[in-house]
Enzyme design. Structure first.
Site, mmCIF file in Angstrom:
data_model
loop_
_atom_site.group_PDB
_atom_site.id
_atom_site.type_symbol
_atom_site.label_atom_id
_atom_site.label_comp_id
_atom_site.label_asym_id
_atom_site.label_seq_id
_atom_site.Cartn_x
_atom_site.Cartn_y
_atom_site.Cartn_z
ATOM 1 N N ARG A 11 0.808 -1.290 0.262
ATOM 2 C CA ARG A 11 0.194 0.287 -0.524
ATOM 3 C C ARG A 11 0.573 1.004 0.158
ATOM 4 O O ARG A 11 1.579 1.970 0.965
ATOM 5 C CB ARG A 11 -1.032 0.050 1.031
ATOM 6 C CG ARG A 11 -1.161 1.431 1.471
ATOM 7 C CD ARG A 11 -2.474 1.387 2.443
ATOM 8 N NE ARG A 11 -3.458 0.734 1.759
ATOM 9 C CZ ARG A 11 -5.359 0.584 2.385
ATOM 10 N NH1 ARG A 11 -5.697 1.577 3.514
ATOM 11 N NH2 ARG A 11 -5.959 -0.069 2.100
ATOM 12 N N HIS A 20 -6.938 0.604 -6.334
ATOM 13 C CA HIS A 20 -7.687 -0.451 -5.548
ATOM 14 C C HIS A 20 -7.865 -1.359 -5.977
ATOM 15 O O HIS A 20 -8.923 -1.585 -5.227
ATOM 16 C CB HIS A 20 -8.899 0.423 -4.161
ATOM 17 C CG HIS A 20 -8.315 0.412 -2.791
ATOM 18 N ND1 HIS A 20 -7.859 -1.096 -2.277
ATOM 19 C CD2 HIS A 20 -8.583 0.545 -1.740
ATOM 20 C CE1 HIS A 20 -7.713 -1.357 -1.179
ATOM 21 N NE2 HIS A 20 -8.663 -0.583 -0.182
ATOM 22 N N GLN A 73 -9.892 -4.121 -3.583
ATOM 23 C CA GLN A 73 -11.634 -3.604 -2.819
ATOM 24 C C GLN A 73 -12.896 -3.485 -3.853
ATOM 25 O O GLN A 73 -13.462 -4.206 -3.645
ATOM 26 C CB GLN A 73 -11.139 -1.877 -2.631
ATOM 27 C CG GLN A 73 -12.937 -1.099 -2.579
ATOM 28 C CD GLN A 73 -13.123 -1.850 -1.009
ATOM 29 O OE1 GLN A 73 -11.864 -1.724 0.409
ATOM 30 N NE2 GLN A 73 -14.061 -1.916 -0.328
ATOM 31 N N ASP A 97 -17.442 7.217 -0.808
ATOM 32 C CA ASP A 97 -16.144 6.890 -0.622
ATOM 33 C C ASP A 97 -16.136 8.360 0.159
ATOM 34 O O ASP A 97 -16.303 9.500 -0.093
ATOM 35 C CB ASP A 97 -14.572 6.724 -1.507
ATOM 36 C CG ASP A 97 -13.905 6.808 -0.875
ATOM 37 O OD1 ASP A 97 -13.250 6.132 0.213
ATOM 38 O OD2 ASP A 97 -12.533 6.392 -1.831
ATOM 39 N N CYS A 127 -16.400 1.736 0.959
ATOM 40 C CA CYS A 127 -14.877 0.943 0.624
ATOM 41 C C CYS A 127 -14.541 1.085 2.323
ATOM 42 O O CYS A 127 -14.090 0.093 3.025
ATOM 43 C CB CYS A 127 -14.102 1.714 0.026
ATOM 44 S SG CYS A 127 -13.244 3.398 0.568
ATOM 45 N N ARG A 180 -13.021 -8.986 1.880
ATOM 46 C CA ARG A 180 -11.379 -8.101 1.019
ATOM 47 C C ARG A 180 -10.575 -9.432 1.541
ATOM 48 O O ARG A 180 -10.177 -10.606 1.011
ATOM 49 C CB ARG A 180 -11.585 -7.192 2.115
ATOM 50 C CG ARG A 180 -11.781 -5.767 2.059
ATOM 51 C CD ARG A 180 -11.861 -5.396 0.121
ATOM 52 N NE ARG A 180 -10.048 -5.042 0.817
ATOM 53 C CZ ARG A 180 -9.377 -3.647 1.180
ATOM 54 N NH1 ARG A 180 -10.625 -2.928 1.259
ATOM 55 N NH2 ARG A 180 -8.139 -4.111 0.799
HETATM 56 N N1 CP Z 1 -11.067 -0.178 2.255
HETATM 57 C C1 CP Z 1 -9.774 -0.173 2.724
HETATM 58 O O1 CP Z 1 -8.710 -0.622 2.090
HETATM 59 O O2 CP Z 1 -9.785 -0.099 4.208
HETATM 60 P P1 CP Z 1 -8.478 0.488 5.329
HETATM 61 O O3 CP Z 1 -7.450 1.685 3.983
HETATM 62 O O4 CP Z 1 -8.684 0.008 6.658
HETATM 63 O O5 CP Z 1 -7.614 -0.818 4.440
HETATM 64 N N1 NVA Z 2 -9.901 6.921 -0.930
HETATM 65 C C1 NVA Z 2 -9.100 6.214 -0.162
HETATM 66 C C2 NVA Z 2 -9.985 5.010 0.282
HETATM 67 C C3 NVA Z 2 -9.205 4.152 1.279
HETATM 68 C C4 NVA Z 2 -9.851 2.594 1.923
HETATM 69 C C5 NVA Z 2 -7.961 6.690 -0.025
HETATM 70 O O1 NVA Z 2 -7.452 6.203 -0.978
HETATM 71 O O2 NVA Z 2 -7.303 7.170 1.157
#
Ligand code: CP
Ligand code: NVA
Length: 306
Positions: free
Chosen positions: A102, A129, A132, A224, A264, A292
């Site tokens: 990530r 993502h 997701q 989101d 999400c 997930r």
């Molecule tokens: N939806 C998601 O990716 O959650 P986190 O940021 O908590 O991993």
């Molecule tokens: N768009 C958000 C998604 C979090 C799971 C971010 O990137 O923070």
């Protein structure tokens, strides 16, 4: 699965996505059946941003498949700063059998995949993502059955989550409408890719600036956060701009009567979604979170099984 890595949903064909869903549902129905599927394999989890769901689901997921995980926090590696992406890849491939990352720039996961001989899984970049979207469409399939011909409306920022939903919708024949303020449209390259893929399945990928128009006839309404991780400094300005795009009871009433509400997570209640919507009985946000785990186990299995 032909792909060696999972960097975007576009890495998978429609058949591969559907096969991954079947495996995920089989794993969900009988966890013990796969208890040794990735026995003894180690997965490194590189996080340069915070997480609840991604960390928990990968950490528990690899262990449920008989493997191990190693959590590497933002302070530990400093990808590209303390050490180059190339060198991190060359070190880790000697010790683990897969890497989940990530991070911020999507180029980092592309470079990691180029340099590492082991599977790389994208656990969120500023661009996409994909894990997701896999969990999300698996959730829609569980609730609605056949996916083809459904319509999903994403209301909010044209961000990483929006891009992944567009890619998955295009592959699976699900119409995706993004309803966003002017200036916050999805990335043009992502839009072009999704539109190209959609030609094959007949799905439509649309961008509108009126949320009421967007949610019309939608089988699922998705939102989101308005400021993603890394955009904290813009939060106040975005809050003002995005308020007309809040998913509240009035907006949900304009979608199909049985439309699912999706997010999400993490959610900022009172901003992009009201309590009344996220806590309503057609809200499937915790199904998405649970899925997930199942979707990613299936992805890991497909990429890492010997
Ligand atoms: N939806 C998601 O990716 O959650 P986190 O940021 O908590 O991993
Ligand atoms: N768009 C958000 C998604 C979090 C799971 C971010 O990137 O923070």
């Amino acid at each position: 699965m032909k792909a060696q890595d999972f960097l975007t949903v576009r890495d998978l064909s429609q058949e591969e996505i559907l096969e991954t869903f079947d495996i995920a549902l089989d794993m969900k129905a009988d966890r013990m059946k796969y208890a040794d599927a990735l026995k003894g394999q180690a997965l490194a989890l590189i996080f340069e941003k915070p997480s609840l769901r991604t960390r928990t689901s990968f950490d528990i997921g690899i262990q449920q498949l008989g493997g191990y995980s190693l959590y590497l926090s933002p302070n530990e590696i400093s990808l590209g700063k303390r050490e180059s992406v190339h060198d991190v890849a060359k070190n880790l491939e000697r010790m683990v059998q897969g890497i989940m990352i990530r991070t911020f720039a999507h180029q980092i996961v592309i470079d990691m995949a180029k340099h590492a001989s082991i599977p790389i899984i994208n656990g969120l970049t500023d661009y996409t993502h994909p894990c997701q979207a896999m969990a999300d469409f698996l959730t829609i399939k569980e609730h609605k059955g056949d996916l083809k011909g459904l319509k999903l409306c994403y209301v909010g920022d044209g961000n990483n989550v929006a891009h992944s939903l567009m890619f998955a919708g295009a592959r699976l024949g699900v119409d995706v409408t993004v309803a966003c303020p002017k200036g916050y449209e999805p990335n043009l390259v992502a839009w072009r890719h999704a539109t190209e893929d959609a030609k094959v399945t007949g799905a439509t990928i649309e961008v509108v600036h009126d949320p009421a128009e967007g949610v019309k006839n939608a089988d699922a309404v998705y939102t989101d956060v308005w400021a993603s991780m890394g955009q904290e400094a813009e939060a106040a300005e975005r809050r003002r701009i995005f308020m007309p795009f809040q998913v509240n009871e009035d907006l949900m009433a304009k979608a199909k009567a049985d439309a699912l509400f999706m997010h999400c997570l993490p959610a900022h209640r009172g901003d992009e979604v009201t309590d009344g919507v996220i806590d309503a009985k057609n809200s499937v946000v915790f199904d998405e979170a649970e899925n997930r785990l199942h979707a990613q186990k299936a992805v890991m299995y497909q990429l890492m099984k010997k």
